[in-house]
Design a protein around this motif. Structure first.
Motif, PDB file in Angstrom:
ATOM      1  N   VAL A  63      27.262  82.167 -46.352  1.00  0.00           N
ATOM      2  CA  VAL A  63      27.389  82.276 -47.805  1.00  0.00           C
ATOM      3  C   VAL A  63      26.136  81.754 -48.486  1.00  0.00           C
ATOM      4  O   VAL A  63      25.742  80.607 -48.284  1.00  0.00           O
ATOM      5  CB  VAL A  63      28.624  81.485 -48.309  1.00  0.00           C
ATOM      6  CG1 VAL A  63      28.758  81.611 -49.827  1.00  0.00           C
ATOM      7  CG2 VAL A  63      29.894  81.975 -47.614  1.00  0.00           C
ATOM      8  N   PHE A  64      25.505  82.601 -49.293  1.00  0.00           N
ATOM      9  CA  PHE A  64      24.396  82.185 -50.150  1.00  0.00           C
ATOM     10  C   PHE A  64      25.007  81.876 -51.515  1.00  0.00           C
ATOM     11  O   PHE A  64      25.620  82.751 -52.129  1.00  0.00           O
ATOM     12  CB  PHE A  64      23.362  83.304 -50.290  1.00  0.00           C
ATOM     13  CG  PHE A  64      22.387  83.406 -49.140  1.00  0.00           C
ATOM     14  CD1 PHE A  64      22.754  83.050 -47.852  1.00  0.00           C
ATOM     15  CD2 PHE A  64      21.097  83.879 -49.348  1.00  0.00           C
ATOM     16  CE1 PHE A  64      21.854  83.149 -46.791  1.00  0.00           C
ATOM     17  CE2 PHE A  64      20.191  83.984 -48.301  1.00  0.00           C
ATOM     18  CZ  PHE A  64      20.567  83.614 -47.017  1.00  0.00           C
ATOM     19  N   ALA A  65      24.861  80.628 -51.977  1.00  0.00           N
ATOM     20  CA  ALA A  65      25.528  80.230 -53.213  1.00  0.00           C
ATOM     21  C   ALA A  65      24.649  79.348 -54.090  1.00  0.00           C
ATOM     22  O   ALA A  65      23.837  78.566 -53.581  1.00  0.00           O
ATOM     23  CB  ALA A  65      26.835  79.495 -52.892  1.00  0.00           C
ATOM     24  N   ALA A  66      24.838  79.483 -55.391  1.00  0.00           N
ATOM     25  CA  ALA A  66      24.107  78.672 -56.360  1.00  0.00           C
ATOM     26  C   ALA A  66      24.310  77.190 -56.061  1.00  0.00           C
ATOM     27  O   ALA A  66      25.396  76.763 -55.648  1.00  0.00           O
ATOM     28  CB  ALA A  66      24.602  78.990 -57.768  1.00  0.00           C
ATOM     29  N   ALA A  67      23.262  76.402 -56.285  1.00  0.00           N
ATOM     30  CA  ALA A  67      23.292  74.970 -55.951  1.00  0.00           C
ATOM     31  C   ALA A  67      24.451  74.246 -56.633  1.00  0.00           C
ATOM     32  O   ALA A  67      25.030  73.308 -56.066  1.00  0.00           O
ATOM     33  CB  ALA A  67      21.965  74.320 -56.343  1.00  0.00           C
ATOM     34  N   THR A  90      29.026  78.769 -43.049  1.00  0.00           N
ATOM     35  CA  THR A  90      27.744  78.093 -43.253  1.00  0.00           C
ATOM     36  C   THR A  90      27.207  78.473 -44.627  1.00  0.00           C
ATOM     37  O   THR A  90      27.406  79.598 -45.096  1.00  0.00           O
ATOM     38  CB  THR A  90      26.710  78.484 -42.182  1.00  0.00           C
ATOM     39  OG1 THR A  90      26.443  79.885 -42.266  1.00  0.00           O
ATOM     40  CG2 THR A  90      27.230  78.162 -40.793  1.00  0.00           C
ATOM     41  N   PHE A  91      26.544  77.530 -45.268  1.00  0.00           N
ATOM     42  CA  PHE A  91      26.073  77.750 -46.634  1.00  0.00           C
ATOM     43  C   PHE A  91      24.562  77.612 -46.751  1.00  0.00           C
ATOM     44  O   PHE A  91      23.938  76.811 -46.057  1.00  0.00           O
ATOM     45  CB  PHE A  91      26.723  76.731 -47.582  1.00  0.00           C
ATOM     46  CG  PHE A  91      28.212  76.891 -47.720  1.00  0.00           C
ATOM     47  CD1 PHE A  91      28.756  77.878 -48.522  1.00  0.00           C
ATOM     48  CD2 PHE A  91      29.073  76.043 -47.028  1.00  0.00           C
ATOM     49  CE1 PHE A  91      30.129  78.023 -48.649  1.00  0.00           C
ATOM     50  CE2 PHE A  91      30.447  76.172 -47.145  1.00  0.00           C
ATOM     51  CZ  PHE A  91      30.975  77.168 -47.966  1.00  0.00           C
ATOM     52  N   ASN A  92      24.018  78.391 -47.670  1.00  0.00           N
ATOM     53  CA  ASN A  92      22.634  78.242 -48.092  1.00  0.00           C
ATOM     54  C   ASN A  92      22.691  78.064 -49.606  1.00  0.00           C
ATOM     55  O   ASN A  92      22.897  79.032 -50.342  1.00  0.00           O
ATOM     56  CB  ASN A  92      21.817  79.472 -47.720  1.00  0.00           C
ATOM     57  CG  ASN A  92      20.341  79.323 -48.095  1.00  0.00           C
ATOM     58  OD1 ASN A  92      19.912  78.273 -48.571  1.00  0.00           O
ATOM     59  ND2 ASN A  92      19.575  80.384 -47.907  1.00  0.00           N
ATOM     60  N   PHE A  93      22.589  76.813 -50.059  1.00  0.00           N
ATOM     61  CA  PHE A  93      22.653  76.520 -51.493  1.00  0.00           C
ATOM     62  C   PHE A  93      21.239  76.440 -52.056  1.00  0.00           C
ATOM     63  O   PHE A  93      20.328  75.911 -51.415  1.00  0.00           O
ATOM     64  CB  PHE A  93      23.366  75.182 -51.734  1.00  0.00           C
ATOM     65  CG  PHE A  93      24.811  75.179 -51.348  1.00  0.00           C
ATOM     66  CD1 PHE A  93      25.752  75.883 -52.097  1.00  0.00           C
ATOM     67  CD2 PHE A  93      25.250  74.462 -50.237  1.00  0.00           C
ATOM     68  CE1 PHE A  93      27.102  75.871 -51.739  1.00  0.00           C
ATOM     69  CE2 PHE A  93      26.589  74.445 -49.879  1.00  0.00           C
ATOM     70  CZ  PHE A  93      27.513  75.158 -50.634  1.00  0.00           C
TER      71      PHE A  93
END
Length: 281
Positions: A63-67, A90-93
């Motif tokens: 998941v690519f998500a806003a900080a 897994t996240f990419n903030f």
């Protein structure tokens, strides 16, 4: 009729009865087999259909998500993994604009949750999203000051004081664009000591006392607890951001990604998000 002829006739009659009985038994057996097959086939089809309708989810969902979604999405990721053993989220903030650029350049991801419709448009315009993104929450700005608000910041105008060190998000980032919109609505000009690439970086400057104040989201002020103090300002109502979420076209784990998006949009997901300070869409 002679005795021999009568015996021959009786033999033929019994033979006919026997053949008829055999034919009847054969028909019954054939009917039973056919009935058995007909009963078994739908059951097998039903079991197969049930398995297809409720597949076991597994693998990693990226998941690519806003900080600004970090705290609430981390919680929802744990909830998802518990509900679907064998999965991992897994996240990419980060800043929505940077995340969107990464997606359009081929970064492997399943889901994109942006902090504005404008940054989501970067992905949809490149045709890297499936369907129409759905707005799942909204967010409003707030001024973060040092604990106790020693500089007595009470309004957005107070941030223009030359003696204050103020930090803003970069104008290309949703929180920065929203801050500029609020400043324009108030007819104010502000020169910050730095522009940060995402809202968490702007907030960290205040937490580390490298800045006196920052314009961030209410959710970030709430997540910081007693590390900062929040100051509301009326112009923030003119700069509320919608947060859209979308399944990505080249998602490596599309089925699990759909299930994660469903969790975010569910009543359970909404409760986590509003508890973090987000506004219902």
């Amino acid at each position: 009729m002679t005795r021999s002829a009568r015996r021959t006739r009786r033999t033929l009659q019994w033979t006919g009865v026997g053949v008829a009985a055999l034919l009847a038994l054969s028909a019954c057996s054939s009917s039973d087999d056919s009935s058995s097959d007909a009963t078994a086939t739908p059951a097998s089809a039903s079991a197969s259909a049930s398995a297809d309708a409720d597949p076991k989810l597994s693998g990693t969902v990226t998941v690519f998500a806003a900080a600004s979604l970090k705290e609430s999405f981390t919680t929802l990721g744990s909830t998802f993994e518990k509900a679907h053993p064998g999965t991992k989220v897994t996240f990419n903030f980060g800043g929505s604009d940077s995340l969107a650029a990464g997606i359009t350049q081929g970064a492997p991801a399943d889901v994109f949750a942006a902090a504005s419709a404008k940054t989501m448009a970067i992905v949809t315009d490149a045709k890297d999203a499936v369907g129409t993104p759905a707005t799942f929450v909204r967010n409003q700005l707030e001024i973060a000051t040092l604990p106790g608000n020693p500089d007595k910041v009470a309004t957005l105008k107070d941030l223009t004081d030359s003696g204050l060190k103020v930090v803003l998000c970069d104008k290309t980032v949703p929180c920065g664009a929203a801050a500029q919109k609020a400043l324009d609505a108030a007819g104010l000009k502000l020169t910050p000591v730095s522009y940060e690439q995402d809202v968490k970086s702007a907030l960290t400057k205040v937490e580390l006392k490298e800045a006196d104040a920052a314009v961030v989201y209410k959710t970030d002020v709430k997540a910081a607890g007693d590390k900062v103090e929040g100051v509301e300002f009326p112009e923030s109502a003119d700069a509320i951001n919608d947060y859209p979420i979308a399944l990505l076209k080249n998602a490596p784990n599309a089925e699990a990604a759909k299930a994660f998006i469903a969790l975010v949009q569910s009543a359970e997901g909404r409760q986590v998000l509003t508890g973090a300070g987000f506004i219902k869409p």
